[in-house]
Design a protein around this motif. Structure first.
Motif, PDB file in Angstrom:
ATOM      1  N   LYS A  67      39.601 -22.858  -9.982  1.00  0.00           N
ATOM      2  CA  LYS A  67      39.363 -21.616  -9.242  1.00  0.00           C
ATOM      3  C   LYS A  67      39.632 -20.400 -10.124  1.00  0.00           C
ATOM      4  CE  LYS A  67      40.475 -19.283  -4.877  1.00  0.00           C
ATOM      5  NZ  LYS A  67      41.183 -19.403  -3.572  1.00  0.00           N
ATOM      6  N   GLY A  68      40.711 -20.450 -10.899  1.00  0.00           N
ATOM      7  CA  GLY A  68      41.017 -19.343 -11.803  1.00  0.00           C
ATOM      8  C   GLY A  68      39.922 -19.127 -12.837  1.00  0.00           C
ATOM      9  N   THR A  69      39.382 -20.234 -13.363  1.00  0.00           N
ATOM     10  CA  THR A  69      38.300 -20.131 -14.344  1.00  0.00           C
ATOM     11  C   THR A  69      37.061 -19.493 -13.724  1.00  0.00           C
ATOM     12  OG1 THR A  69      39.126 -22.112 -15.477  1.00  0.00           O
ATOM     13  CG2 THR A  69      36.852 -21.450 -15.930  1.00  0.00           C
ATOM     14  N   ILE A  70      36.724 -19.920 -12.508  1.00  0.00           N
ATOM     15  CA  ILE A  70      35.533 -19.383 -11.828  1.00  0.00           C
ATOM     16  C   ILE A  70      35.720 -17.902 -11.504  1.00  0.00           C
ATOM     17  CG2 ILE A  70      34.168 -19.544  -9.712  1.00  0.00           C
ATOM     18  CD1 ILE A  70      35.024 -22.635  -9.809  1.00  0.00           C
ATOM     19  N   VAL A  71      36.889 -17.536 -10.978  1.00  0.00           N
ATOM     20  CA  VAL A  71      37.169 -16.129 -10.667  1.00  0.00           C
ATOM     21  C   VAL A  71      37.073 -15.282 -11.934  1.00  0.00           C
ATOM     22  CG1 VAL A  71      38.994 -14.540  -9.929  1.00  0.00           C
ATOM     23  CG2 VAL A  71      38.535 -16.612  -8.609  1.00  0.00           C
ATOM     24  N   GLY A  72      37.580 -15.814 -13.051  1.00  0.00           N
ATOM     25  CA  GLY A  72      37.505 -15.084 -14.316  1.00  0.00           C
ATOM     26  C   GLY A  72      36.085 -14.953 -14.826  1.00  0.00           C
ATOM     27  N   ASP A  73      35.309 -16.035 -14.740  1.00  0.00           N
ATOM     28  CA  ASP A  73      33.910 -15.970 -15.178  1.00  0.00           C
ATOM     29  C   ASP A  73      33.140 -14.927 -14.374  1.00  0.00           C
ATOM     30  OD1 ASP A  73      34.381 -17.929 -17.036  1.00  0.00           O
ATOM     31  OD2 ASP A  73      33.492 -19.564 -15.864  1.00  0.00           O
ATOM     32  N   ARG A  74      33.396 -14.903 -13.072  1.00  0.00           N
ATOM     33  CA  ARG A  74      32.716 -13.911 -12.220  1.00  0.00           C
ATOM     34  C   ARG A  74      33.137 -12.495 -12.599  1.00  0.00           C
ATOM     35  NH1 ARG A  74      32.012 -14.474  -5.720  1.00  0.00           N
ATOM     36  NH2 ARG A  74      30.437 -12.826  -5.470  1.00  0.00           N
ATOM     37  N   ALA A  75      34.430 -12.312 -12.852  1.00  0.00           N
ATOM     38  CA  ALA A  75      34.927 -10.981 -13.218  1.00  0.00           C
ATOM     39  C   ALA A  75      34.307 -10.494 -14.527  1.00  0.00           C
ATOM     40  CB  ALA A  75      36.448 -11.010 -13.328  1.00  0.00           C
ATOM     41  N   MET A  76      34.112 -11.402 -15.482  1.00  0.00           N
ATOM     42  CA  MET A  76      33.511 -10.984 -16.750  1.00  0.00           C
ATOM     43  C   MET A  76      32.052 -10.585 -16.561  1.00  0.00           C
ATOM     44  SD  MET A  76      35.160 -13.220 -19.839  1.00  0.00           S
ATOM     45  CE  MET A  76      34.558 -14.817 -19.309  1.00  0.00           C
ATOM     46  N   VAL A  77      31.325 -11.332 -15.721  1.00  0.00           N
ATOM     47  CA  VAL A  77      29.919 -11.001 -15.463  1.00  0.00           C
ATOM     48  C   VAL A  77      29.802  -9.670 -14.725  1.00  0.00           C
ATOM     49  CG1 VAL A  77      27.867 -11.673 -14.141  1.00  0.00           C
ATOM     50  CG2 VAL A  77      29.082 -13.374 -15.518  1.00  0.00           C
ATOM     51  N   GLU A  78      30.696  -9.459 -13.759  1.00  0.00           N
ATOM     52  CA  GLU A  78      30.608  -8.269 -12.907  1.00  0.00           C
ATOM     53  C   GLU A  78      31.515  -7.139 -13.378  1.00  0.00           C
ATOM     54  OE1 GLU A  78      31.461  -9.740  -8.992  1.00  0.00           O
ATOM     55  OE2 GLU A  78      29.640 -10.980  -8.914  1.00  0.00           O
TER      56      GLU A  78
ATOM     57  N   GLN B  40      45.672 -23.067 -20.608  1.00  0.00           N
ATOM     58  CA  GLN B  40      46.122 -21.978 -21.468  1.00  0.00           C
ATOM     59  C   GLN B  40      44.964 -21.383 -22.260  1.00  0.00           C
ATOM     60  OE1 GLN B  40      50.188 -21.653 -23.259  1.00  0.00           O
ATOM     61  NE2 GLN B  40      49.058 -22.212 -25.104  1.00  0.00           N
ATOM     62  N   HIS B  41      44.002 -22.229 -22.659  1.00  0.00           N
ATOM     63  CA  HIS B  41      42.836 -21.714 -23.381  1.00  0.00           C
ATOM     64  C   HIS B  41      42.101 -20.673 -22.542  1.00  0.00           C
ATOM     65  CE1 HIS B  41      39.242 -21.674 -25.910  1.00  0.00           C
ATOM     66  NE2 HIS B  41      38.560 -21.679 -24.768  1.00  0.00           N
ATOM     67  N   ASN B  42      41.909 -20.973 -21.252  1.00  0.00           N
ATOM     68  CA  ASN B  42      41.211 -20.027 -20.381  1.00  0.00           C
ATOM     69  C   ASN B  42      42.025 -18.755 -20.179  1.00  0.00           C
ATOM     70  OD1 ASN B  42      39.020 -21.735 -20.079  1.00  0.00           O
ATOM     71  ND2 ASN B  42      39.830 -22.705 -18.240  1.00  0.00           N
ATOM     72  N   ILE B  43      43.349 -18.893 -20.088  1.00  0.00           N
ATOM     73  CA  ILE B  43      44.206 -17.706 -19.967  1.00  0.00           C
ATOM     74  C   ILE B  43      44.040 -16.814 -21.192  1.00  0.00           C
ATOM     75  CG2 ILE B  43      46.600 -16.903 -19.930  1.00  0.00           C
ATOM     76  CD1 ILE B  43      47.282 -19.362 -18.224  1.00  0.00           C
TER      77      ILE B  43
END
Length: 413
Positions: free
Chosen positions: A245-256, A286-289
């Motif tokens: 979920k954290g990865t998906i929320v982050g991916d969305r935040a980067m796109v938007e 940790q990589h995604n963080i």
């Protein structure tokens, strides 16, 4: 419990085939996906096979002899399963598979476990090979005789095999085929009712929806895993759901162009749920963080943490090395060290191309082209962008395709 780490007693009974079938299935599914418990199981198997009884009375000696015969049978089945796997990998024809219809169910199930271990390992080591392994896994699972091994066992094996095939397609960016395979997996899972398999399918589907930029659906899948994990008091699956979920929320935040703090919070919360000894999962979180910290402008902090953990990336195989070089290049770019960033991004791009990771290679082409444009290498940058445009088109990634076309025009102006 959905699949929390089995106790030593449970693993010992699993090795001795002394667990009731439902528990044995659950432990087997967990061990197949957990390298930590797999090492414990291997150690217990070795200890059991080396045990030599002495000075016992006749009754205990007979029992020990029976246990020894059982262990030898178990070792023979494992040996036969490995031999059959080697034959299947050499010969893609139907004959080796057809022989499985008459094989003991235990042999087919052991073969499936070996195939699953190899397939999931190849997602990190040799992604292009995962498709062949997953297709074999499906072929073996579909040949299971439900009247001999149990209809629930057969349905769960098929669900897991189709799920692995779907995730292999996703990794290789064939999203249409991934969709169909995961749909088939879900049909079988509804017949088996296995909650671990349901969580795995939902996790693979969440990753697919993330790549398709269907973020709300991806988050909903993660929330369903969280619900199941909390009902079963399973911290490991709860951690995996929070990680996804954290990865998906982050991916969305980067796109938007949104705030990445919520993504980082979810990832850290997920990492706290994992066993400290589960280094692979903790490193993935940790990589995604670090990636999101860098995107949020905290490149120095990301670099500081990365230096402490750089050596651990080897545990993730070739895909881990690609992620490492990509992250290093992105951090170096964020810190203004452009020659260093170019070297790292080139290494990541070359490796992803060799591994047939076309989605990753296209994204790296665009990032590298932007960097080369800043450095005045406009001709090479333009060729990279032009090669990436049809890939983004095939993946239906409109934001990336629009960005690539705009960059192409700027480089040619």
């Amino acid at each position: 419990m959905l699949g929390w780490h089995p106790s030593r007693e449970q693993l010992d009974r699993y090795v001795r085939d002394d667990l009731p079938l439902p528990q044995r299935r659950r432990v087997a599914r967990h061990v197949a996906g957990c390298s930590l418990c797999r090492r414990k199981e291997d150690r217990l198997s070795a200890e059991a096979s080396q045990a030599v009884p002495f000075n016992y009375d006749g009754a205990i000696q007979r029992a020990a002899l029976g246990a020894g015969n059982w262990l030898r049978q178990l070792q023979d089945e494992s040996h036969h399963a490995r031999e059959l796997l080697a034959e299947l990998l050499r010969d893609s024809g139907p004959e080796p598979l057809d022989r499985l219809r008459q094989a003991p169910p235990a042999l087919s199930l052991k073969l499936l476990r070996l195939l699953q271990e190899r397939c999931r390992s190849s997602w990190w080591q040799e992604p292009a090979q995962s498709l062949q392994l997953a297709e074999l896994e499906v072929a073996v699972a579909e040949r299971l005789d439900g009247t001999r091994c149990g209809s629930g066992v057969a349905a769960d094996a098929r669900a897991s095999a189709w799920a692995d095939l779907g995730n292999s397609y996703r990794i290789l960016a064939d999203f249409g085929a991934a969709e169909l395979a995961l749909r088939k997996a879900a049909e079988y899972q509804r017949r088996s009712g296995d909650l671990v398999t349901e969580c795995e399918i939902l996790g693979f589907l969440a990753s697919l929806r993330d790549h398709q930029r269907r973020y709300s659906e991806a988050v909903a899948n993660c929330d369903r895993i969280l619900q199941l994990a909390r009902q079963g008091d399973d911290r490991r699956w709860e951690g995996m759901a929070l990680m996804a979920k954290g990865t998906i929320v982050g991916d969305r935040a980067m796109v938007e162009k949104g705030d990445l703090r919520e993504a980082i919070r979810l990832l850290r919360k997920g990492m706290a749920r994992f066993d400290p000894a589960d280094l692979e999962l903790r490193l993935r979180v940790q990589h995604n963080i670090l990636n999101f910290l860098n995107e949020a402008g905290e490149s120095q902090e990301a670099e500081r943490i990365l230096r402490q953990n750089r050596h651990l990336y080897d545990k993730l195989g070739n895909t881990g090395v690609i992620k490492l070089h990509w992250l290093e290049g992105s951090i170096a770019e964020g810190l203004g060290r452009l020659p260093e960033a170019e070297r790292s991004l080139r290494m990541a791009w070359e490796m992803s191309s060799q591994q047939k990771l076309i989605r990753e290679a296209a994204c790296l082409s665009l990032q590298l082209a932007l960097l080369l444009g800043k450095r005045g290498q406009r001709e090479e940058a333009w060729h990279l962008v032009e090669d990436a445009i049809p890939i983004f088109d095939a993946l239906d990634n409109q934001p990336k395709m629009a960005a690539a076309r705009l960059l192409s025009l700027r480089l040619r102006s």
